[in-house]
Design a protein around this motif. Structure first.
Motif, PDB file in Angstrom:
ATOM      1  N   GLN A 377       0.826  -1.202   0.000  1.00 33.57           N
ATOM      2  CA  GLN A 377       0.000   0.000   0.000  1.00 33.57           C
ATOM      3  C   GLN A 377       0.866   1.260   0.000  1.00 33.57           C
ATOM      4  N   ALA A 378       1.979   1.182   0.725  1.00 33.34           N
ATOM      5  CA  ALA A 378       2.877   2.339   0.755  1.00 33.34           C
ATOM      6  C   ALA A 378       3.534   2.543  -0.610  1.00 33.34           C
ATOM      7  N   ARG A 379       3.960   1.424  -1.241  1.00 34.41           N
ATOM      8  CA  ARG A 379       4.582   1.545  -2.558  1.00 34.41           C
ATOM      9  C   ARG A 379       3.589   2.043  -3.606  1.00 34.41           C
ATOM     10  N   GLN A 380       2.356   1.530  -3.556  1.00 36.81           N
ATOM     11  CA  GLN A 380       1.353   1.971  -4.524  1.00 36.81           C
ATOM     12  C   GLN A 380       1.052   3.452  -4.368  1.00 36.81           C
ATOM     13  N   LEU A 381       1.025   3.908  -3.119  1.00 39.61           N
ATOM     14  CA  LEU A 381       0.787   5.333  -2.894  1.00 39.61           C
ATOM     15  C   LEU A 381       1.924   6.166  -3.485  1.00 39.61           C
ATOM     16  N   ALA A 382       3.166   5.681  -3.306  1.00 34.23           N
ATOM     17  CA  ALA A 382       4.312   6.417  -3.856  1.00 34.23           C
ATOM     18  C   ALA A 382       4.296   6.398  -5.381  1.00 34.23           C
ATOM     19  N   LEU A 383       3.997   5.215  -5.975  1.00 33.57           N
ATOM     20  CA  LEU A 383       3.947   5.135  -7.435  1.00 33.57           C
ATOM     21  C   LEU A 383       2.828   5.996  -8.000  1.00 33.57           C
ATOM     22  N   GLY A 384       1.684   6.002  -7.311  1.00 34.56           N
ATOM     23  CA  GLY A 384       0.581   6.836  -7.770  1.00 34.56           C
ATOM     24  C   GLY A 384       0.942   8.307  -7.746  1.00 34.56           C
ATOM     25  N   THR A 385       1.660   8.707  -6.689  1.00 38.00           N
ATOM     26  CA  THR A 385       2.084  10.107  -6.585  1.00 38.00           C
ATOM     27  C   THR A 385       3.065  10.465  -7.708  1.00 38.00           C
ATOM     28  N   GLN A 386       4.020   9.537  -7.998  1.00 32.53           N
ATOM     29  CA  GLN A 386       4.988   9.795  -9.066  1.00 32.53           C
ATOM     30  C   GLN A 386       4.304   9.853 -10.431  1.00 32.53           C
ATOM     31  N   PHE A 387       3.379   8.902 -10.668  1.00 36.78           N
ATOM     32  CA  PHE A 387       2.688   8.889 -11.960  1.00 36.78           C
ATOM     33  C   PHE A 387       1.879  10.158 -12.154  1.00 36.78           C
ATOM     34  N   GLN A 388       1.216  10.615 -11.097  1.00 39.86           N
ATOM     35  CA  GLN A 388       0.421  11.823 -11.202  1.00 39.86           C
ATOM     36  C   GLN A 388       1.313  13.044 -11.418  1.00 39.86           C
ATOM     37  N   ALA A 389       2.509  13.007 -10.815  1.00 38.66           N
ATOM     38  CA  ALA A 389       3.447  14.128 -11.019  1.00 38.66           C
ATOM     39  C   ALA A 389       3.890  14.164 -12.478  1.00 38.66           C
ATOM     40  N   ILE A 390       4.135  12.976 -13.066  1.00 36.71           N
ATOM     41  CA  ILE A 390       4.508  12.942 -14.490  1.00 36.71           C
ATOM     42  C   ILE A 390       3.383  13.496 -15.341  1.00 36.71           C
ATOM     43  N   LEU A 391       2.153  13.083 -15.071  1.00 38.87           N
ATOM     44  CA  LEU A 391       1.020  13.576 -15.848  1.00 38.87           C
ATOM     45  C   LEU A 391       0.849  15.082 -15.683  1.00 38.87           C
ATOM     46  N   ASP A 392       1.027  15.564 -14.457  1.00 35.47           N
ATOM     47  CA  ASP A 392       0.797  16.999 -14.215  1.00 35.47           C
ATOM     48  C   ASP A 392       1.867  17.868 -14.852  1.00 35.47           C
ATOM     49  N   ASN A 393       3.069  17.334 -15.065  1.00 32.55           N
ATOM     50  CA  ASN A 393       4.166  18.161 -15.574  1.00 32.55           C
ATOM     51  C   ASN A 393       4.534  17.847 -17.026  1.00 32.55           C
ATOM     52  N   ALA A 394       3.825  16.925 -17.665  1.00 29.99           N
ATOM     53  CA  ALA A 394       4.127  16.614 -19.064  1.00 29.99           C
ATOM     54  C   ALA A 394       3.790  17.814 -19.949  1.00 29.99           C
ATOM     55  N   PRO A 395       4.684  18.177 -20.896  1.00 29.65           N
ATOM     56  CA  PRO A 395       4.416  19.350 -21.755  1.00 29.65           C
ATOM     57  C   PRO A 395       3.335  19.090 -22.796  1.00 29.65           C
ATOM     58  N   VAL A 396       2.967  17.841 -23.009  1.00 32.91           N
ATOM     59  CA  VAL A 396       1.903  17.512 -23.958  1.00 32.91           C
ATOM     60  C   VAL A 396       0.775  16.828 -23.205  1.00 32.91           C
ATOM     61  N   GLY A 397      -0.385  16.776 -23.842  1.00 34.88           N
ATOM     62  CA  GLY A 397      -1.510  16.100 -23.229  1.00 34.88           C
ATOM     63  C   GLY A 397      -1.379  14.582 -23.360  1.00 34.88           C
ATOM     64  N   ILE A 398      -1.702  13.867 -22.304  1.00 33.66           N
ATOM     65  CA  ILE A 398      -1.651  12.399 -22.296  1.00 33.66           C
ATOM     66  C   ILE A 398      -3.012  11.878 -21.859  1.00 33.66           C
ATOM     67  N   VAL A 399      -3.565  10.967 -22.662  1.00 29.29           N
ATOM     68  CA  VAL A 399      -4.880  10.378 -22.370  1.00 29.29           C
ATOM     69  C   VAL A 399      -4.783   8.869 -22.583  1.00 29.29           C
TER      70      VAL A 399
END
Length: 686
Positions: A377-399
């Motif tokens: 659960q701790a690892r999934q929370l960390a991975l989710g946070t990292q993935f969301q950070a990538i999505l939030d900072n990507a210069p292009v739209g990702i869907v």
């Protein structure tokens, strides 16, 4: 995760010793396995015993007919020897002295009394003596068949055993002939003796005894005439009317096999048929038995054995079930205790059960799972946070979409479409299009692109939340090996401003309408401007850039086989591939047909060769598919370095065209660099 409120109540009220569903299934499997094993074993034993009983019956019956065939053959041989004794006592002078022959056959040779009738014939076939039952009869009373055998023996000079000769069944007889030889070996006459079939010397009626309803003993000739039978009325009948034997005899006749020593047995569905041959008289002996009646005692014993086996199996299954229930008690406790893993409150049911072996191992696993769950659960929370950070900072739209629904959206994609992530996640992708027709048209484009190129690359018009249009350059890749329904990741680049420029005056005159790249006029204009601006640097000895001239290989095959629409699609896709590769370091143009040009300002020769090789490899690896057929393309690329020797656009294009021509001549699908010397390839070889 917390279980439902009634779970704890159910755990408290369930009997801890009651076996679970898996244990009950194992018990059922054990019972079924015992039943199947016992049934199969009993069946195998029953089958083996039946086969052994049948083997013994076959062996006994086979031996019986073989012994009887040998006995009858020995009788035939003995009869021939007795006739030979009679022939030895007849001298040549006696053939012309009937009185001497009569005395010899009636009193002088006891062996002659063995035969029911004796005939002696001279070399011309005329009878010297016809003695029947001790009385002399006229030669005219001789049966034509008997006379024929006498003549055959005179002609061949060999002893014979006749086929049955009969008018009435009681008069049926077999004739033995023996040639009389002179000292020089010539035939001077023949002596013959006949014996009734139903006599002690040949086939006595007692031979077929004792009579049995389930078995018949039959002696018959090669052509199927019955000589001896358990039922006297069947004598002189035909074997073809005998149940069981008729089938075997017909098959034997069809194979045209000779009558040989030895016995064979065939097991038919309703009969067991054994046959043995006697080569000299060409007779056969057969025993035909009713297989059902023969095996009845064995099947009765098998039936009793089945009942005893069933009772034993029932007791074994019951004992196995009770034993498994007792052994499964710790496992039942574990099943009763395991749901507590899902509860956060202290354990109200006591400690974990203990039992050597599997239960202790499972208890340790459950305790380990509790610790691993917290870590995961701790690892999934960390991975989710990292993935969301990538999505939030990507210069292009990702869907990411799956089955026509929006699953994941980056912040840039939401900003481009004017929605929040919560408003789009889980919703149908249809809501991003202005109409059902636009959505259906996009679906067709995606399917066609994935079928042809295994990916999607094109411009798409979406509808923002406020109803306004937004144009995006969209690239799609499947997450499931080309299956769009398995999930697709999309990269969106806002092209609204660029599309707006399309509507400005003068744009159409400088761009190719098919590929949207700069056309030849725009290419020449921009290149001339670049050459003029960098003329000072060129005169100083510095390179001002690189120009690539691309000519597609085998493009005409696509046009000829798949049509011009497919050819246009290839040109559009090639233009996108070139634009993606060079947009960060230069710009591209379509010069006409399947010819493209790339300008790389300020690029060195080494860097230009690397870009050219990347373009060549990308085009070679791409295999478009149209109308169910895949096509292989390539590109012959000519590379020109912009230096002091090339000051005009015409000179640059001529040099690039010559280098491309050299690449074509050298075998296509390669890069050739133009130089003042004869054309050389990128590695210096034509």
């Amino acid at each position: 995760m917390t279980p439902p409120a009634h779970s704890r109540h159910d755990s408290a009220t369930t009997f801890w010793w009651a076996p679970g569903a898996m244990v009950l299934r194992l018990m059922l499997v054990a019972v079924v396995a015992v039943g199947l094993a016992g049934s199969v074993s009993a069946w195998l034993v029953t089958r083996a015993s039946g086969q052994e009983a049948l083997r013994r019956i076959v062996g006994q019956q086979n031996d019986e007919v073989e012994v009887l065939a040998r006995l009858l053959a020995s009788k035939i041989e003995q009869s021939q020897k007795l006739l030979g004794t009679v022939a030895t006592g007849i001298t040549p002078a006696m053939l012309d002295s009937p009185s001497s022959l009569e005395w010899l056959l009636q009193q002088g040779l006891p062996a002659a009394r063995f035969f029911d009738s004796i005939q002696v014939a001279r070399p011309d076939g005329e009878l010297s003596m016809n003695l029947r039952h001790g009385r002399v009869e006229k030669a005219d009373n001789l049966d034509p068949a008997e006379r024929d055998y006498l003549r055959r023996t005179l002609a061949d000079g060999k002893p014979l055993v006749s086929e049955p000769i009969a008018g009435h069944t009681s008069e049926a007889r077999v004739m033995f002939t023996m040639p009389l030889h002179r000292e020089d070996g010539g035939v001077l006459g023949v002596v013959a003796g006949a014996i009734r079939l139903q006599s002690q010397g040949l086939l006595p009626p007692s031979m077929a005894l004792p009579a049995r309803d389930d078995s018949r003993l039959i002696v018959f000739t090669r052509d199927g005439t019955i000589l001896a039978h358990s039922e006297p009325t069947r004598i002189m009948g035909q074997v073809r009317d005998e149940p069981g034997l008729a089938q075997v005899f017909t098959a034997w006749q069809r194979r045209a096999q000779p009558v040989v020593n030895g016995a064979v047995t065939q097991v038919l569905p309703a009969h067991i048929v054994s046959m043995a041959g006697m080569p000299l008289p060409q007779w056969l002996v057969a025993r035909v038995s009713d297989s059902q009646a023969q095996l009845a005692p064995v099947r009765g014993a098998q039936h009793d054995a089945w009942w005893a086996a069933a009772a034993a199996l029932l007791l074994i299954a019951l004992a196995a079930t009770l034993g498994m229930a007792w052994l499964a008690q710790p496992l039942a406790q574990l099943r009763h205790r395991a749901p507590q893993l899902l509860q956060a409150d202290p354990d109200p049911l006591g400690p974990w059960p203990r039992a050597p072996g599997e239960v202790d191992a499972l208890v340790e696993v459950f305790r380990g799972l509790e610790r691993q769950r917290a870590q995961q659960q701790a690892r999934q929370l960390a991975l989710g946070t990292q993935f969301q950070a990538i999505l939030d900072n990507a210069p292009v739209g990702i869907v990411i979409t799956r089955s026509g629904r929006l699953e994941v959206l980056s912040r840039q994609a939401c900003h481009m479409l004017g929605y929040s992530a919560e408003a789009l996640q889980g919703r149908p992708a249809r809501m991003l299009y202005a109409s059902d027709a636009d959505y259906a048209d996009m679906g067709r484009r995606v399917r066609d692109e994935f079928a042809s190129h295994r990916a999607f690359d094109g411009d798409v018009c979406f509808m923002r939340k406020d109803g306004g249009p937004v144009w995006a350059r969209v690239q799609g890749r499947s997450l499931g090996g080309g299956d769009v329904e398995a999930g697709t990741v999309w990269i969106l680049e806002d092209m609204t401003a660029a599309r707006e420029a399309l509507r400005q005056q003068g744009w159409a005159a400088l761009h190719d309408p098919l590929t949207l790249l700069a056309n030849r006029a725009a290419f020449e204009q921009r290149l001339q401007q670049m050459l003029a601006q960098q003329a000072a640097r060129v005169h100083e000895g510095a390179d001002c850039g690189v120009v690539l001239f691309l000519d597609l290989d085998h493009f005409t095959v696509v046009n000829d086989v798949a049509g011009h629409d497919a050819g246009d699609d290839v040109l559009r896709h090639v233009a996108r591939m070139i634009d993606v590769q060079v947009r960060q370091v230069g710009w591209a143009a379509r010069l006409g047909g399947d010819e493209f040009a790339v300008v790389l300002p300020g690029c060195t020769l080494a860097r230009g060769q690397a870009v050219a090789e990347q373009l060549r490899a990308a085009l070679q690896a791409w295999e478009p598919s149209y109308q169910g057929r895949s096509f292989t393309l390539g590109a012959s690329i000519g590379l020109v370095v912009l230096d002091a020797r090339l000051s005009t656009v015409a000179e640059v294009l001529h040099a690039a065209d010559m280098a491309c021509y050299a690449a074509k001549r050298a075998g296509r699908n390669q890069v050739v660099v133009h130089s003042a010397e004869p054309f050389a390839s990128a590695n210096g070889v034509l």
